[in-house]
Design an enzyme around this catalytic site. Structure first.
Site, PDB file in Angstrom:
ATOM      1  N   PRO A  93       0.816  -1.216   0.000  1.00 14.32           N
ATOM      2  CA  PRO A  93       0.000   0.000   0.000  1.00 14.32           C
ATOM      3  C   PRO A  93       0.850   1.268   0.000  1.00 14.32           C
ATOM      4  O   PRO A  93       0.406   2.310  -0.478  1.00 14.32           O
ATOM      5  CB  PRO A  93      -0.799  -0.107   1.299  1.00 14.32           C
ATOM      6  CG  PRO A  93      -0.728  -1.521   1.707  1.00 14.32           C
ATOM      7  CD  PRO A  93       0.548  -2.075   1.153  1.00 14.32           C
ATOM      8  N   GLU A 148      14.594  11.573 -19.946  1.00 11.31           N
ATOM      9  CA  GLU A 148      15.927  11.125 -20.270  1.00 11.31           C
ATOM     10  C   GLU A 148      16.068   9.633 -19.952  1.00 11.31           C
ATOM     11  O   GLU A 148      15.820   9.197 -18.833  1.00 11.31           O
ATOM     12  CB  GLU A 148      16.913  11.927 -19.410  1.00 11.31           C
ATOM     13  CG  GLU A 148      18.362  11.727 -19.741  1.00 11.31           C
ATOM     14  CD  GLU A 148      19.228  12.418 -18.703  1.00 11.31           C
ATOM     15  OE1 GLU A 148      20.364  11.960 -18.509  1.00 11.31           O
ATOM     16  OE2 GLU A 148      18.770  13.389 -18.081  1.00 11.31           O
TER      17      GLU A 148
END
Lengths: 213, 213
Positions: free
Chosen positions: B80, B112
């Site tokens: 979670p 990138e």
DNA sequence: CCAAAAGTGTTAGGAGTACACCCATGG
DNA sequence: CCATGGGTGTACTCCTAACACTTTTGG
């Protein structure tokens, strides 16, 4: 925008045990459409703040009353059309339940649950047949290079029971002497207890390695 | 009620290739928080009507310009707290890209992207390090009992290249003669072509089995 | 004493491992 | 002619697979 990318995520579990010399799966009969009255794997939604494994354990407890089992993530199925109601991605797990730990049918859940032998599988809802097949394949492979098999046996067992378990899962007969030779060197502890029911009493063994619970 | 159970689902891909005698992963530098400017695996949301694998292939095309690669589902990560922004379940895949098929850096995506050697891995965003480790472990295991390795080689290769690939991935030296013996019987086709660059020319081989594309 | 399951060794073939030298070529 | 990487065989060990008889007990 973010909201649009949310999907329903469920966990489905292939709960396996050995009963009456057969490999069995726990199936629940669906009470509502789609696939009403067909059998399906136990499963349910993943809640917002529980992990996938916790969701699986929660299902497991609801269906079998215990979480003292081997549980392993299997595969995630996400074909867009796998649920006619809409997009549902399911993370499949499989669980191995030892005979003592398998209260024959479930506890709290209203749906009808049954252990069904692999060779008697009915047509299953959704893509659950594929999930079951994936579980069996995984189990067979793991049996060859791990000791998961012991998860399907009681704590104390005879070598005949051990071999029978392998034969049931692999669906082929094994040579008794070769099998016993291979059991040397995987950490079986011979007990001073004997299983007496056939004619000649059979020695009981136990498997040392970690066992949850 | 249904809506409340929807979660964000992403696909993350461990794209692997061999370059300069090193196993490398394709990483993208994050442009936005969280983990801004840190490297992460390429990934993205699963759209409402695409399969998980299609989502992975879409990512792959965005990052590498090709989908002619080996692609396999790895594991699904769903703690979670794995994404600080909220609940995100990610289905991880790994891909093996042959040298010819790896345009050094990406095409359309603004972020990138770089090939980074496994031994130079920087700290990764989210739980991506764990995902990479899972991929390497899977790849090493599969190398032993399948022929996936060929996915990391050009169509024509020398036995030395083949062995080198195994040594790079397994991170251990292998015996040349034993290695060559084992290659007999997996369907290598010896070509009448020779790789001439060292001193003595090396025979080129090709692997028959199915190759996508 | 008999039926039923428990238990036990040997051999042959194949796979894995360790190990060292000669060969062909380009410079 | 020499430096460099290409190419090759053997011996030992270990794992696998095939195979059948004796032992112990309860009834």
């Amino acid at each position: 925008m973010m909201e649009r990318q949310k999907l329903q995520v469920t966990v489905d579990i292939v709960i396996l045990t050995i009963q009456d010399q057969r490999l069995k799966v726990l199936l629940v009969k669906r009470g509502i459409p789609p696939f009403e009255k067909q059998y399906a794997l136990p499963g349910g939604f993943v809640l917002h703040n529980e992990s996938l494994e916790d969701a699986a354990l929660r299902e497991l407890r609801e269906e079998t009353g215990t979480t003292d089992v081997y549980l392993e993530q299997l595969y995630t199925f996400g074909a867009p059309d796998r649920d006619p109601r809409g997009r549902v991605v399911t993370v499949a797990y499989y669980a191995l339940v030892a005979p003592g730990n398998s209260p024959l049918v479930a506890g709290t859940d209203a749906a009808e649950a049954r252990w069904v032998a692999m060779e008697d599988l009915p047509k299953l809802a959704f893509d659950h047949r594929k999930i079951v097949d994936t579980a069996i394949t995984r189990l067979r492979n793991k049996l060859e290079y791990t000791t998961v098999g012991f998860e399907l046996l009681p704590r104390k067992f005879t070598l005949a029971q051990l071999q029978e378990m392998y034969e049931i899962i692999l669906a082929k007969p094994l040579d008794k002497r070769n099998f016993r030779r291979k059991t040397e060197g995987i950490g079986l502890k011979a007990l001073d207890e004997w299983h007496r029911t056939g004619r000649k009493p059979a020695r009981l063994y136990t498997f040392a390695k970690k066992r949850r619970g």
